[in-house]
Design an enzyme around this catalytic site. Structure first.
Site, mmCIF file in Angstrom:
data_model
loop_
_atom_site.group_PDB
_atom_site.id
_atom_site.type_symbol
_atom_site.label_atom_id
_atom_site.label_comp_id
_atom_site.label_asym_id
_atom_site.label_seq_id
_atom_site.Cartn_x
_atom_site.Cartn_y
_atom_site.Cartn_z
ATOM 1 N N LYS A 245 110.622 100.441 20.020
ATOM 2 C CA LYS A 245 109.245 100.429 20.508
ATOM 3 C C LYS A 245 108.425 101.596 19.941
ATOM 4 C CE LYS A 245 110.020 97.134 23.748
ATOM 5 N NZ LYS A 245 111.445 96.815 23.693
HETATM 6 C C1 LIG Z 1 112.065 95.547 23.796
HETATM 7 C C2 LIG Z 1 113.467 95.467 23.349
HETATM 8 C C3 LIG Z 1 114.021 94.277 22.873
HETATM 9 C C4 LIG Z 1 113.249 92.980 22.863
HETATM 10 O O1 LIG Z 1 112.181 93.017 21.958
HETATM 11 P P1 LIG Z 1 111.004 91.929 22.098
HETATM 12 O O2 LIG Z 1 109.979 92.383 21.123
HETATM 13 O O3 LIG Z 1 110.534 92.019 23.513
HETATM 14 O O4 LIG Z 1 111.586 90.606 21.789
HETATM 15 C C5 LIG Z 1 115.317 94.301 22.398
HETATM 16 N N1 LIG Z 1 116.047 95.423 22.413
HETATM 17 C C6 LIG Z 1 115.562 96.588 22.877
HETATM 18 C C7 LIG Z 1 116.440 97.790 22.896
HETATM 19 C C8 LIG Z 1 114.258 96.655 23.348
HETATM 20 O O5 LIG Z 1 113.776 97.815 23.796
#
Ligand SMILES: *Cc1c(COP(=O)(O)O)cnc(C)c1O
Length: 461
Positions: A112
């Site tokens: 993120k």
């Molecule tokens: C947010 C997240 C996901 C999922 O990603 P999306 O964009 O919501 O599909 C997978 N793994 C981790 C560690 C995340 O933080």
């Protein structure tokens, strides 16, 4: 570049407005009016380029009219300068076919950060032109919260309200959020699951009173700018493995369909993507939708990969928009049905068209744990539960001998207990998180209702 709503009933916006807007006023999500493309030569020219230079080349068409190359370059240099690896998102080889793309070298150790570090700077720059405060309200299943808080804490003209499902994020994840005591950061533990928290945020964005009194912004992946920033690393990785001559497949641990949608955008832009493997845990609405057209909500089962414990994947609507021939009215009707009946049977033509690019797999807890052990024993890599789900899907994919890149979405230290249970190895907390368990926490607990959250936000904005 102009952006339009997937539900066909909201004004078109430029990049600056779309970044500050979040959800469209008709309840839809913003997408670019057209998909820009990079030619084969332009993709080939990315070979050997730094992450920041790659980012400028990939994002340039999306920010046209709002940022010139020099401004975009400066923002990317600042955002990615906070990563602790010189490659920003390094590739690690596991065997002759499998690679990990490590996306967790940012300040909060999850992918993120790649998008939110840039988004925080975009907010600051665009709000500097205006005389308003942006009230950012988001829901997190774990990682968005800390990444958004790190990106926005202490920034001028922004108040951040972050909802997390009480007791359903790891202790490291919770403390990464609640120990940030900046006055513009408000953490809320919701007495419910992530889907309820996300539904409250969506309802708040649609609420006339809240819309009238607040200038609402989004940090969830409903925000277009987040997805845009994630397109970059698909190009960066594929070019290193031989694109555009060599097609590359990606396996993506998926929750809200944001990360994998960025891979779809890369493919639309001309990157030769052999397959996008959508990996889910037992919360498998996407695997069912892509496999058989069964897009129906079921209850959420808590797992060791909490960022994927989601049933309604907001960004799936962006794919459905393209599959529906970009007909906003038709899609708006479909989504209204889904919102009221919690289920939708996707037409076979849509399922067939999606299958040209997407494959999917549902990974159960035993396979996840086995895959963590495999990575540790065969390649010396300690991986987190989300990454393990992606890698399990990659290893079960029967699509020939193209290189497969699994997106490593979180640092294993964020999920130490699950990693230790599976492998016997306990990841140490990186120095960035030293002292996390000694710091003071601050958050409020609210029932899972729009009214409670709305009152709370209105009082503090
Ligand atoms: C947010 C997240 C996901 C999922 O990603 P999306 O964009 O919501 O599909 C997978 N793994 C981790 C560690 C995340 O933080």
């Amino acid at each position: 570049m102009d952006y339009i709503s997937t539900r066909g009933n909201a004004p078109a916006l430029g990049f600056e407005d779309v970044t500050l807007a979040g959800l469209a006023s008709d309840g839809g999500l913003y997408v670019p009016r057209d998909w820009p493309t990079l030619s084969r030569d332009e993709i080939a020219a990315l070979a050997g380029k730094s992450y920041v230079d790659t980012a400028v080349a990939v994002m340039r068409p999306f920010v046209a009219g709002a940022l010139d190359d020099a401004a975009l370059h400066a923002l990317c240099t600042e955002a990615y300068g906070r990563f602790d690896h010189a490659a920003v998102t390094p590739l690690v080889q596991l065997d002759h076919q499998h690679w990990l793309l490590e996306l967790f070298h940012g300040p909060t150790l999850a992918f993120k950060d790649v998008a939110l570090q840039l988004l925080g700077l975009l907010f600051e720059r665009f709000l500097g032109h205006r005389d308003t405060t942006l009230t950012v309200v988001g829901a997190t299943s774990g990682d968005t919260g800390s990444a958004a808080i790190d990106a926005l804490a202490g920034r001028a003209n922004v108040e951040l309200f972050m909802l997390h499902p009480q007791g359903r994020v790891s202790d490291v994840q919770r403390r990464q959020m609640t120990t940030v005591l900046a006055p513009n950061v408000h953490n809320i533990a919701i007495e419910g699951d992530f889907d309820q928290a996300q539904a409250i945020v969506k309802a708040l964005f649609a609420d006339q009173e809240a819309r009238g009194r607040l200038n609402l912004g989004a940090v969830n992946s409903i925000n277009w700018a987040r997805l845009m920033a994630q397109v970059v690393y698909y190009f960066y990785a594929a070019v290193r493995l031989g694109a555009p001559e060599q097609p590359v497949a990606f396996a993506v641990p998926t929750g809200n369909f944001g990360d994998v949608f960025a891979g779809y955008v890369a493919a639309r832009m001309g990157l030769p993507v052999a397959k996008l493997i959508v990996a889910t845990n037992v919360n498998d609405i996407l695997a069912r939708a892509l496999g058989s057209g069964d897009y129906s909500m079921q209850g959420v089962t808590p797992t060791a990969a909490p960022s994927m414990d989601i049933q309604v994947s907001s960004n799936f609507e962006r794919l459905l928009f393209d599959l529906a021939g970009r007909d906003g009215n038709a899609l708006g009707a479909m989504m209204t049905t889904f919102d009221s009946e919690k289920k939708l049977d996707l037409p076979p033509t849509m399922v067939a068209e999606a299958a040209n690019l997407f494959a999917s797999a549902r990974v159960d807890p035993d396979t996840m744990a086995m895959t963590m052990r495999w990575a540790y024993e065969h390649a010396g890599q300690v991986i987190d539960p989300h990454t393990a789900i992606g890698l399990a899907a990659a290893r079960s994919f029967a699509g020939g001998d193209v290189p497969i890149v699994t997106l490593a979405t979180a640092h294993p230290a964020k999920f130490r207990d699950a990693v230790e249970r599976a492998t016997g190895a306990r990841p140490t907390l990186p120095s960035r998180l030293a002292g996390l368990f000694e710091r003071q926490e601050r958050y409020d607990t609210l029932p899972a209702t729009l009214a409670a959250v709305k009152d709370y936000v209105l009082e503090r904005s």
